[in-house]
Design a protein around this motif. Sequence first.
Motif, mmCIF file in Angstrom:
data_model
loop_
_atom_site.group_PDB
_atom_site.id
_atom_site.type_symbol
_atom_site.label_atom_id
_atom_site.label_comp_id
_atom_site.label_asym_id
_atom_site.label_seq_id
_atom_site.Cartn_x
_atom_site.Cartn_y
_atom_site.Cartn_z
ATOM 1 N N THR A 143 -9.811 -2.236 0.205
ATOM 2 C CA THR A 143 -9.216 -2.667 1.471
ATOM 3 C C THR A 143 -7.703 -2.535 1.423
ATOM 4 O O THR A 143 -7.077 -2.070 2.379
ATOM 5 N N MET A 144 -7.100 -2.925 0.306
ATOM 6 C CA MET A 144 -5.645 -2.866 0.203
ATOM 7 C C MET A 144 -5.138 -1.425 0.197
ATOM 8 O O MET A 144 -4.054 -1.145 0.715
ATOM 9 N N MET A 189 0.331 0.602 -6.395
ATOM 10 C CA MET A 189 0.295 -0.749 -5.835
ATOM 11 C C MET A 189 0.786 -1.769 -6.855
ATOM 12 O O MET A 189 1.323 -2.808 -6.489
ATOM 13 N N ASP A 241 -9.552 -4.013 -3.811
ATOM 14 C CA ASP A 241 -8.574 -2.928 -3.925
ATOM 15 C C ASP A 241 -8.806 -1.864 -2.851
ATOM 16 O O ASP A 241 -7.846 -1.283 -2.319
ATOM 17 N N HIS A 246 -2.318 0.050 2.678
ATOM 18 C CA HIS A 246 -1.149 0.774 2.194
ATOM 19 C C HIS A 246 -0.997 2.114 2.909
ATOM 20 O O HIS A 246 0.102 2.517 3.292
ATOM 21 N N HIS A 268 -7.354 -5.087 7.559
ATOM 22 C CA HIS A 268 -7.038 -3.695 7.907
ATOM 23 C C HIS A 268 -7.317 -3.427 9.378
ATOM 24 O O HIS A 268 -8.395 -3.736 9.889
ATOM 25 N N ILE A 283 4.070 -6.419 -1.158
ATOM 26 C CA ILE A 283 2.746 -6.566 -1.773
ATOM 27 C C ILE A 283 2.796 -6.026 -3.197
ATOM 28 O O ILE A 283 3.304 -4.932 -3.436
ATOM 29 N N ARG A 305 0.229 -5.623 -6.662
ATOM 30 C CA ARG A 305 -1.089 -5.772 -7.279
ATOM 31 C C ARG A 305 -0.936 -6.416 -8.653
ATOM 32 O O ARG A 305 -0.228 -5.895 -9.515
ATOM 33 N N TYR A 315 -3.739 -9.925 -5.509
ATOM 34 C CA TYR A 315 -2.435 -9.468 -5.027
ATOM 35 C C TYR A 315 -1.494 -10.632 -4.762
ATOM 36 O O TYR A 315 -1.924 -11.737 -4.389
ATOM 37 N N LYS A 335 -5.716 -13.722 4.683
ATOM 38 C CA LYS A 335 -5.907 -12.522 3.875
ATOM 39 C C LYS A 335 -5.497 -11.302 4.695
ATOM 40 O O LYS A 335 -5.665 -11.279 5.916
ATOM 41 N N PRO A 336 -4.969 -10.271 4.027
ATOM 42 C CA PRO A 336 -4.657 -9.027 4.749
ATOM 43 C C PRO A 336 -5.908 -8.435 5.382
ATOM 44 O O PRO A 336 -6.980 -8.396 4.759
#
Length: 305
Positions: A244-245, A263, A242, A249, A280, A210, A212, A218, A277-278
């Motif tokens: 959520t990412m 990132m 960001d 992480h 969580h 991943i 950024r 991303y 989409k990623p």
Amino acid sequence: MRFLFVLIGFLATISLFADQDRRQYSFKSKNGFFELKPSDTIFSDNKTYRDSTYNPKTKEYVTNSYQLSDRFYWGLYDLRTNKKLYTIKNDRLYIETKTALISENGKNVIIVDDYSGGLAFPSLEIVHFFNEGKLLNTLKLGDVLHNMCSVSYSVSHMRWCFNFKLSKENKFTIETYEYLNYIFDINGTLIGKYSDESILPNDDIVSAKIKRLKKNRYKLTIVHSIRGKHKTNSILTVIIPDKTMRKIHGKFYGFLPSRNKKMNNGFYKTFVMRNNKPFHTNFWFPSYNSQVHCNFFNKEVLEKK
């Protein structure tokens, strides 16, 4: 001379970090009535061995005599009568390196290769079903995994499942690293299959690099696709907050700009992909660390389907 010391140090390091060889020579049923162990009536040779053990309390040596039991035959014993009911030939099974489950009536034994010393390939035999010493059925890795990349390698062993169990109703269940659950009867016939309820039918589990690109944007490079929804080495650009990412992480320390900078440099992570989409989750994912050979083995799975 310097090279020799370096070589010795390297070999010592390998030995230090190598997996401990797991061996167990006794398995008991949950009710404690039955035990599977190397047969004590068949011996690998006719020799009688002796050794001495020092007792520090009496300050004397005690001499013990014994014979080596033949690991090529294991017996199922009724511990209430100390009677051997039947034997299982162990010349190729290597039961001592696996896990044996025994039914509560002692008639059935299921042997699971849950800590395999080999590579993950579809024809690898990982479960054996026995009834009174006779082999009824065998499961191969390709029977319970769709993807030979969805395993975890240590230094010298491979794991492919979270857990397995044999119920009182004689149902054998396995939860694989693909977050799929399989239910078999005592003879090894599949009677049910379902996904972890937290993973939707169209979800994928991916390991990806991943990076950024800018705020809420991303780049994902797919390394492993566990549910097979995404192609290996494919590149996706996604719009995702960001915030959520950062959760995906893990823990970051420092002020917000420094956390985003980490990132920006790129990192590897395993996560759920939902609607491309990623997403969580609070899952603990195994380390899907197979090399390129796993994709080659996947062709064998696809050809059968």
